[in-house]
Design a protein around this motif. Structure first.
Motif, mmCIF file in Angstrom:
data_model
loop_
_atom_site.group_PDB
_atom_site.id
_atom_site.type_symbol
_atom_site.label_atom_id
_atom_site.label_comp_id
_atom_site.label_asym_id
_atom_site.label_seq_id
_atom_site.Cartn_x
_atom_site.Cartn_y
_atom_site.Cartn_z
ATOM 1 N N VAL A 47 27.604 52.090 31.457
ATOM 2 C CA VAL A 47 26.874 50.871 31.843
ATOM 3 C C VAL A 47 27.248 49.728 30.890
ATOM 4 C CG1 VAL A 47 24.563 49.829 31.922
ATOM 5 C CG2 VAL A 47 24.965 52.049 32.989
ATOM 6 N N LYS A 48 27.246 50.047 29.573
ATOM 7 C CA LYS A 48 27.594 49.037 28.562
ATOM 8 C C LYS A 48 29.036 48.540 28.758
ATOM 9 C CE LYS A 48 24.473 50.314 24.781
ATOM 10 N NZ LYS A 48 24.383 50.974 23.469
ATOM 11 N N ARG A 49 29.935 49.541 29.013
ATOM 12 C CA ARG A 49 31.349 49.195 29.217
ATOM 13 C C ARG A 49 31.516 48.267 30.415
ATOM 14 N NH1 ARG A 49 35.465 50.398 32.146
ATOM 15 N NH2 ARG A 49 34.351 51.925 33.391
ATOM 16 N N ARG A 50 30.815 48.638 31.517
ATOM 17 C CA ARG A 50 30.888 47.820 32.738
ATOM 18 C C ARG A 50 30.309 46.426 32.490
ATOM 19 N NH1 ARG A 50 29.374 51.849 37.771
ATOM 20 N NH2 ARG A 50 31.242 53.159 37.633
ATOM 21 N N ALA A 51 29.148 46.428 31.777
ATOM 22 C CA ALA A 51 28.506 45.140 31.473
ATOM 23 C C ALA A 51 29.449 44.278 30.629
ATOM 24 C CB ALA A 51 27.197 45.395 30.728
ATOM 25 N N LYS A 52 30.119 44.944 29.656
ATOM 26 C CA LYS A 52 31.060 44.234 28.788
ATOM 27 C C LYS A 52 32.227 43.689 29.610
ATOM 28 C CE LYS A 52 33.410 44.924 24.352
ATOM 29 N NZ LYS A 52 33.857 45.907 23.363
ATOM 30 N N GLU A 53 32.742 44.573 30.508
ATOM 31 C CA GLU A 53 33.856 44.159 31.376
ATOM 32 C C GLU A 53 33.454 42.972 32.230
ATOM 33 O OE1 GLU A 53 35.368 47.365 33.727
ATOM 34 O OE2 GLU A 53 36.464 48.290 32.067
ATOM 35 N N GLU A 54 32.225 43.097 32.833
ATOM 36 C CA GLU A 54 31.718 42.027 33.691
ATOM 37 C C GLU A 54 31.577 40.733 32.885
ATOM 38 O OE1 GLU A 54 28.161 43.307 35.660
ATOM 39 O OE2 GLU A 54 29.211 44.830 36.832
ATOM 40 N N ALA A 55 31.004 40.893 31.648
ATOM 41 C CA ALA A 55 30.809 39.721 30.783
ATOM 42 C C ALA A 55 32.161 39.088 30.446
ATOM 43 C CB ALA A 55 30.082 40.138 29.508
ATOM 44 N N MET A 56 33.166 39.969 30.144
ATOM 45 C CA MET A 56 34.507 39.466 29.827
ATOM 46 C C MET A 56 35.124 38.767 31.033
ATOM 47 S SD MET A 56 36.107 42.489 27.470
ATOM 48 C CE MET A 56 37.762 41.804 27.312
ATOM 49 N N GLU A 57 34.925 39.422 32.218
ATOM 50 C CA GLU A 57 35.442 38.826 33.455
ATOM 51 C C GLU A 57 34.805 37.465 33.709
ATOM 52 O OE1 GLU A 57 34.894 41.685 36.553
ATOM 53 O OE2 GLU A 57 36.504 42.998 35.836
ATOM 54 N N LYS A 58 33.462 37.422 33.500
ATOM 55 C CA LYS A 58 32.731 36.170 33.701
ATOM 56 C C LYS A 58 33.214 35.113 32.716
ATOM 57 C CE LYS A 58 28.440 37.869 35.745
ATOM 58 N NZ LYS A 58 27.012 38.175 35.477
ATOM 59 N N ALA A 59 33.375 35.573 31.452
ATOM 60 C CA ALA A 59 33.831 34.646 30.401
ATOM 61 C C ALA A 59 35.220 34.113 30.746
ATOM 62 C CB ALA A 59 33.844 35.359 29.058
ATOM 63 N N GLN A 60 36.091 35.056 31.200
ATOM 64 C CA GLN A 60 37.454 34.641 31.565
ATOM 65 C C GLN A 60 37.420 33.683 32.752
ATOM 66 O OE1 GLN A 60 39.627 38.271 32.175
ATOM 67 N NE2 GLN A 60 40.231 38.450 30.028
ATOM 68 N N ALA A 61 36.539 34.014 33.730
ATOM 69 C CA ALA A 61 36.413 33.154 34.918
ATOM 70 C C ALA A 61 35.908 31.778 34.508
ATOM 71 C CB ALA A 61 35.465 33.812 35.923
ATOM 72 N N ALA A 62 34.900 31.801 33.591
ATOM 73 C CA ALA A 62 34.341 30.526 33.110
ATOM 74 C C ALA A 62 35.408 29.736 32.369
ATOM 75 C CB ALA A 62 33.148 30.809 32.204
ATOM 76 N N LYS A 63 36.170 30.440 31.525
ATOM 77 C CA LYS A 63 37.251 29.821 30.752
ATOM 78 C C LYS A 63 38.281 29.208 31.702
ATOM 79 C CE LYS A 63 39.640 31.130 26.503
ATOM 80 N NZ LYS A 63 40.169 32.273 25.733
ATOM 81 N N LYS A 64 38.599 30.019 32.735
ATOM 82 C CA LYS A 64 39.575 29.596 33.729
ATOM 83 C C LYS A 64 39.063 28.345 34.466
ATOM 84 C CE LYS A 64 42.536 31.732 37.220
ATOM 85 N NZ LYS A 64 42.704 32.873 38.132
ATOM 86 N N ALA A 65 37.742 28.447 34.807
ATOM 87 C CA ALA A 65 37.117 27.325 35.523
ATOM 88 C C ALA A 65 37.144 26.071 34.652
ATOM 89 C CB ALA A 65 35.694 27.684 35.899
ATOM 90 N N VAL A 66 36.835 26.262 33.367
ATOM 91 C CA VAL A 66 36.839 25.128 32.425
ATOM 92 C C VAL A 66 38.256 24.552 32.327
ATOM 93 C CG1 VAL A 66 36.600 24.512 29.978
ATOM 94 C CG2 VAL A 66 34.818 25.833 31.099
ATOM 95 N N LYS A 67 39.235 25.464 32.209
ATOM 96 C CA LYS A 67 40.642 25.037 32.135
ATOM 97 C C LYS A 67 41.038 24.264 33.388
ATOM 98 C CE LYS A 67 43.078 28.243 29.073
ATOM 99 N NZ LYS A 67 44.020 29.378 29.058
ATOM 100 N N GLU A 68 40.612 24.844 34.526
ATOM 101 C CA GLU A 68 40.916 24.230 35.824
ATOM 102 C C GLU A 68 40.294 22.843 35.915
ATOM 103 O OE1 GLU A 68 42.828 24.119 39.444
ATOM 104 O OE2 GLU A 68 43.041 25.635 37.887
ATOM 105 N N GLU A 69 39.027 22.806 35.468
ATOM 106 C CA GLU A 69 38.284 21.548 35.474
ATOM 107 C C GLU A 69 38.987 20.528 34.572
ATOM 108 O OE1 GLU A 69 35.367 19.121 36.900
ATOM 109 O OE2 GLU A 69 35.640 21.215 37.477
ATOM 110 N N ALA A 70 39.385 21.030 33.382
ATOM 111 C CA ALA A 70 40.083 20.145 32.417
ATOM 112 C C ALA A 70 41.400 19.661 33.014
ATOM 113 C CB ALA A 70 40.329 20.910 31.118
ATOM 114 N N ARG A 71 42.117 20.613 33.686
ATOM 115 C CA ARG A 71 43.385 20.246 34.328
ATOM 116 C C ARG A 71 43.175 19.210 35.409
ATOM 117 N NH1 ARG A 71 46.133 21.256 38.604
ATOM 118 N NH2 ARG A 71 44.628 22.701 39.451
ATOM 119 N N LYS A 72 42.109 19.442 36.231
ATOM 120 C CA LYS A 72 41.799 18.506 37.307
ATOM 121 C C LYS A 72 41.450 17.135 36.737
ATOM 122 C CE LYS A 72 40.293 21.645 40.963
ATOM 123 N NZ LYS A 72 39.103 22.160 41.674
#
Length: 191
Positions: free
Chosen positions: A133-158
């Motif tokens: 559960v912790k591993r999945r939560a961590k993975e999800e959190a990392m995925e979310k963080a990466q998605a957020a980072k990506k979104a921020v990057k995308e936003e910055a690029r836009k």
């Protein structure tokens, strides 16, 4: 002479009488001896009979003693055998009880061990699930963080693209204005 004859006669009679008396005495002695012998014989026979009776009684008593001893020995043997059998049975009973107690203890120990093993397995499973559960939560959190980072990057690029476009548009406007100004100036000069 007559007196001499008489004397001799008297001597003869006396001698005869003495011989007769002696004979009687001897017979009496013989008789007494015989009676004494018979009496002694009777006494000896009585003693022998008494001795035989005593010996028989002693034999009987000895036999009875031996029989009694044998009976007592037999009784002692039987008692010892009975005691031995009782001890053996008691020992067997004790051994059975001990075996039963050992079996019960073994079963209890096995049950405790099984329960402990089950509890350990359950705990291990619980920990494994928790870790998953912790591993999945961590993975999800990392995925979310990466998605957020990506979104921020995308936003910055836009935003950068938009800024760049605006700058380009302003530059074009400026250049156009400059050209207009130049054209107006040129027209004025020509005029």
């Amino acid at each position: 002479v007559t007196s001499i004859l008489k004397e001799e006669e008297a001597k003869k009679i006396e001698a005869k009488a003495a011989a007769a008396a002696k004979k009687r005495a001897e017979e009496a002695i013989k008789k007494r001896n015989a009676e004494g012998e018979a009496k002694r014989n009777v006494e000896i026979e009585a003693q022998i009979a008494a001795e035989l009776k005593r010996q028989k009684a002693a034999r009987e008593a000895r036999k009875m003693t031996e029989t009694k001893k044998k009976i007592e020995e037999e009784a002692v043997k039987r008692r010892a055998a009975a005691e031995e059998e009782a001890k053996r049975k008691a020992g067997e009973e004790t051994r059975k009880k001990l075996q039963a107690a050992q079996n019960a203890l073994k079963a209890k120990t096995t049950l405790i061990a099984q329960k402990k093993r089950k509890a350990e397995e359950e705990e291990a499973n619980r920990q494994a699930v928790e870790m998953e559960v912790k591993r999945r939560a961590k993975e999800e959190a990392m995925e979310k963080a990466q998605a957020a980072k990506k979104a921020v990057k995308e936003e910055a690029r836009k935003n950068a693209e938009a800024k760049c476009k605006v700058a380009e548009e302003e530059e074009a406007k400026r250049k156009a204005a400059e050209m207009n100004t130049e054209m107006i100036a040129e027209s004025a000069e020509e005029a």
